[in-house]
Scaffold this active site. Sequence first.
Site, PDB file in Angstrom:
ATOM      1  N   ASP A  15      34.105  38.128  38.747  1.00  0.00           N
ATOM      2  CA  ASP A  15      34.436  38.571  37.385  1.00  0.00           C
ATOM      3  C   ASP A  15      35.858  39.133  37.330  1.00  0.00           C
ATOM      4  O   ASP A  15      36.351  39.676  38.320  1.00  0.00           O
ATOM      5  CB  ASP A  15      33.411  39.644  36.955  1.00  0.00           C
ATOM      6  CG  ASP A  15      33.353  39.791  35.454  1.00  0.00           C
ATOM      7  OD1 ASP A  15      34.072  39.059  34.735  1.00  0.00           O
ATOM      8  OD2 ASP A  15      32.592  40.653  34.987  1.00  0.00           O
ATOM      9  N   TRP A  20      42.734  39.770  34.590  1.00  0.00           N
ATOM     10  CA  TRP A  20      43.855  39.571  35.523  1.00  0.00           C
ATOM     11  C   TRP A  20      44.980  38.840  34.795  1.00  0.00           C
ATOM     12  O   TRP A  20      46.152  39.212  34.911  1.00  0.00           O
ATOM     13  CB  TRP A  20      43.370  38.760  36.727  1.00  0.00           C
ATOM     14  CG  TRP A  20      44.406  38.535  37.786  1.00  0.00           C
ATOM     15  CD1 TRP A  20      44.652  39.321  38.879  1.00  0.00           C
ATOM     16  CD2 TRP A  20      45.351  37.452  37.849  1.00  0.00           C
ATOM     17  NE1 TRP A  20      45.686  38.791  39.615  1.00  0.00           N
ATOM     18  CE2 TRP A  20      46.134  37.651  39.012  1.00  0.00           C
ATOM     19  CE3 TRP A  20      45.611  36.347  37.047  1.00  0.00           C
ATOM     20  CZ2 TRP A  20      47.148  36.778  39.391  1.00  0.00           C
ATOM     21  CZ3 TRP A  20      46.625  35.481  37.419  1.00  0.00           C
ATOM     22  CH2 TRP A  20      47.384  35.698  38.572  1.00  0.00           C
ATOM     23  N   HIS A  32      41.629  31.929  35.751  1.00  0.00           N
ATOM     24  CA  HIS A  32      40.587  31.106  36.376  1.00  0.00           C
ATOM     25  C   HIS A  32      41.183  30.255  37.509  1.00  0.00           C
ATOM     26  O   HIS A  32      40.549  30.053  38.537  1.00  0.00           O
ATOM     27  CB  HIS A  32      39.929  30.195  35.334  1.00  0.00           C
ATOM     28  CG  HIS A  32      39.137  30.935  34.297  1.00  0.00           C
ATOM     29  ND1 HIS A  32      38.265  31.947  34.620  1.00  0.00           N
ATOM     30  CD2 HIS A  32      39.085  30.814  32.944  1.00  0.00           C
ATOM     31  CE1 HIS A  32      37.712  32.418  33.505  1.00  0.00           C
ATOM     32  NE2 HIS A  32      38.192  31.756  32.475  1.00  0.00           N
ATOM     33  N   ASN A  63      28.151  30.882  29.493  1.00  0.00           N
ATOM     34  CA  ASN A  63      29.573  30.502  29.433  1.00  0.00           C
ATOM     35  C   ASN A  63      29.840  29.254  28.584  1.00  0.00           C
ATOM     36  O   ASN A  63      30.968  29.030  28.138  1.00  0.00           O
ATOM     37  CB  ASN A  63      30.152  30.274  30.843  1.00  0.00           C
ATOM     38  CG  ASN A  63      30.332  31.536  31.651  1.00  0.00           C
ATOM     39  OD1 ASN A  63      30.302  31.511  32.875  1.00  0.00           O
ATOM     40  ND2 ASN A  63      30.516  32.682  30.988  1.00  0.00           N
ATOM     41  N   TRP A  64      28.807  28.435  28.319  1.00  0.00           N
ATOM     42  CA  TRP A  64      29.006  27.255  27.451  1.00  0.00           C
ATOM     43  C   TRP A  64      29.471  27.680  26.059  1.00  0.00           C
ATOM     44  O   TRP A  64      30.068  26.893  25.331  1.00  0.00           O
ATOM     45  CB  TRP A  64      27.723  26.433  27.311  1.00  0.00           C
ATOM     46  CG  TRP A  64      27.330  25.668  28.533  1.00  0.00           C
ATOM     47  CD1 TRP A  64      26.193  25.847  29.263  1.00  0.00           C
ATOM     48  CD2 TRP A  64      28.035  24.593  29.178  1.00  0.00           C
ATOM     49  NE1 TRP A  64      26.160  24.961  30.316  1.00  0.00           N
ATOM     50  CE2 TRP A  64      27.274  24.182  30.287  1.00  0.00           C
ATOM     51  CE3 TRP A  64      29.254  23.946  28.922  1.00  0.00           C
ATOM     52  CZ2 TRP A  64      27.676  23.151  31.135  1.00  0.00           C
ATOM     53  CZ3 TRP A  64      29.658  22.909  29.773  1.00  0.00           C
ATOM     54  CH2 TRP A  64      28.870  22.525  30.864  1.00  0.00           C
TER      55      TRP A  64
HETATM   56  C1  FPP Z   1      34.571  35.550  34.995  1.00  0.00           C
HETATM   57  O1  FPP Z   1      35.818  36.032  34.582  1.00  0.00           O
HETATM   58  C2  FPP Z   1      34.714  34.261  35.635  1.00  0.00           C
HETATM   59  C3  FPP Z   1      34.203  33.095  35.158  1.00  0.00           C
HETATM   60  C4  FPP Z   1      33.427  33.018  33.924  1.00  0.00           C
HETATM   61  C5  FPP Z   1      34.409  31.815  35.844  1.00  0.00           C
HETATM   62  C6  FPP Z   1      34.548  31.879  37.327  1.00  0.00           C
HETATM   63  C7  FPP Z   1      35.330  30.701  37.732  1.00  0.00           C
HETATM   64  C8  FPP Z   1      36.214  30.646  38.734  1.00  0.00           C
HETATM   65  C9  FPP Z   1      36.448  31.723  39.699  1.00  0.00           C
HETATM   66  C10 FPP Z   1      37.045  29.425  38.918  1.00  0.00           C
HETATM   67  C11 FPP Z   1      36.321  28.136  39.061  1.00  0.00           C
HETATM   68  C12 FPP Z   1      35.387  28.122  40.217  1.00  0.00           C
HETATM   69  C13 FPP Z   1      35.392  27.220  41.203  1.00  0.00           C
HETATM   70  C14 FPP Z   1      34.289  27.229  42.204  1.00  0.00           C
HETATM   71  C15 FPP Z   1      36.435  26.223  41.360  1.00  0.00           C
HETATM   72  P1  FPP Z   1      36.021  36.371  33.047  1.00  0.00           P
HETATM   73  O2  FPP Z   1      36.668  35.203  32.409  1.00  0.00           O
HETATM   74  O3  FPP Z   1      34.723  36.781  32.432  1.00  0.00           O
HETATM   75  O4  FPP Z   1      36.995  37.584  33.134  1.00  0.00           O
HETATM   76  P2  FPP Z   1      37.128  38.795  32.084  1.00  0.00           P
HETATM   77  O5  FPP Z   1      35.794  39.496  32.067  1.00  0.00           O
HETATM   78  O6  FPP Z   1      38.213  39.616  32.671  1.00  0.00           O
HETATM   79  O7  FPP Z   1      37.492  38.171  30.767  1.00  0.00           O
END
Ligand code: FPP
Length: 243
Positions: A15, A20, A32, A63-64
């Site tokens: 997360d 970031w 990401h 997430n969709w």
């Molecule tokens: C949460 O951060 C992260 C995700 C919803 C996606 C995780 C994906 C990756 C690490 C990259 C793709 C994975 C692979 C295996 C190639 P957030 O977007 O919720 O962060 P925030 O809470 O700070 O907005």
Amino acid sequence: MDKSKLPRHIAIIMDGNGRWARNRQLPRLEGHRRGSEVVEGIAETCRDLGIENLTLYAFSQENWSRPTDEVAGLMELLKYFLVEKRPKLIKNEIRLRVIGQIDRLPESVLRELTKTIYETRHCEKMTLTLALSYSSRSELTEVVNLMVRSALAEGNASRVVREDELDRMLYTEGLPEPDLLIRTSGEHRISNFLLWQMAYTELYFTETLWPDFGRAELEKAIEEYQRRERRFGLTTDQVRAIL
Ligand code: FPP
């Protein structure tokens, strides 16, 4: 770190990619992208340390509902990861596995996923499981529906389901339960991840955002895990008598 007391299975909720990126005035997708680079390093570190199983929550069913361009960007990153890192996974003897409703993934992602899973099927150093389009509640609901259907088909209204039967019908069939869950970015939640499987998992939360998570941080989490006493509902004396 005590190499004789390593967790057999580490699960991670990655997360903080969005925060970031925002902290650097960058688009969310850049977070990401950085996050997906961290995945490679952490998988290799786990393998080098002798961790047998690593499970990463890469995309939840919830997430969709994110903005269309973010979902599309994440799918592209995933595809890139599956193609680009395939030779490295094979070289490092890391087997890929997936849990989740993968029929919802775009066809091109599904194709690369299937190929990587197939080509790493004999790798034995570590199993890397990606949770994609995953929801623990829907996983459990699917199992309940299958059980109801099979009891009806058998005409057996008094069928009693045992815990181990249910356990074997989950996507995680054959994987040991996670010993340690890590969630980055200061959030203290499980968020519909492996609810059944994590009944006795040790939880570790860190403020570090996923793109900044590295080897030192992982080792800190494992060391903290090793200081915990796992009792599985027993007393300290009982646990010490068993060990
Ligand atoms: C949460 O951060 C992260 C995700 C919803 C996606 C995780 C994906 C990756 C690490 C990259 C793709 C994975 C692979 C295996 C190639 P957030 O977007 O919720 O962060 P925030 O809470 O700070 O907005």
